[in-house]
Design a protein around this motif. Structure first.
Motif: not given
Length: 151
Positions: A82-90
């Motif tokens: 488990p964890g924080l995958l991150g951010d996708v900015v569109l």
């Protein structure tokens, strides 16, 4: 899984479908159920600022990915940690132009870019031809499978 989609772009976007797609991709790649992902839709101006700041390139781009915990796909029957995958900015404005050129809708382009961004968060890249083939084949398979299962 915690998937947050925030639309700051001013463009009408189906945030719920983006969230459902993101969950589908994370499940298909055997990410842990406690994995966290953020998807942010921004204006062309905001994307230009991010593109310049983080990539040192001018103008807006379609998608940027900001990984956090360097998670990688799991295997069937063996989920990743488990964890924080991150951010996708569109950027819907850029996506709209690309969609028009490709002959499909902006909504479909945003779905494609969502998959693309998530794959980047998981360590996939397209810097060389072999990596590009692997990433784009997986991207296509995930998106087509999702679209085929849509009601």
């Amino acid at each position: 899984m915690s998937i947050e989609v925030a639309n700051e772009s001013g463009v009408d976007v189906d945030a719920a479908e983006i969230a459902v797609l993101a969950r589908f991709v994370l499940d298909a790649l055997h990410l842990h159920p406690l994995t966290e992902l953020s998807v942010l839709l921004v204006t062309a101006e905001a994307m230009s600022d991010l593109h310049q700041r983080w990539m040192d390139e001018p103008g807006p781009t379609d998608v940027l990915s900001f990984p956090m915990d360097e998670l990688r796909p799991g295997r069937e029957g063996d989920q990743a940690a488990p964890g924080l995958l991150g951010d996708v900015v569109l950027c819907p404005e850029v996506a709209a132009g690309q969609a028009y050129a490709a002959g499909h809708s902006t909504a479909e382009e945003l779905l494609l870019l969502t998959v693309h961004g998530i794959l980047h968060l998981l360590g996939f890249d397209h810097a060389d031809p072999d990596e590009e083939k692997q990433m784009f084949d997986l991207q296509r398979r995930l998106l087509l499978t999702f679209l085929a299962q849509r009601p």
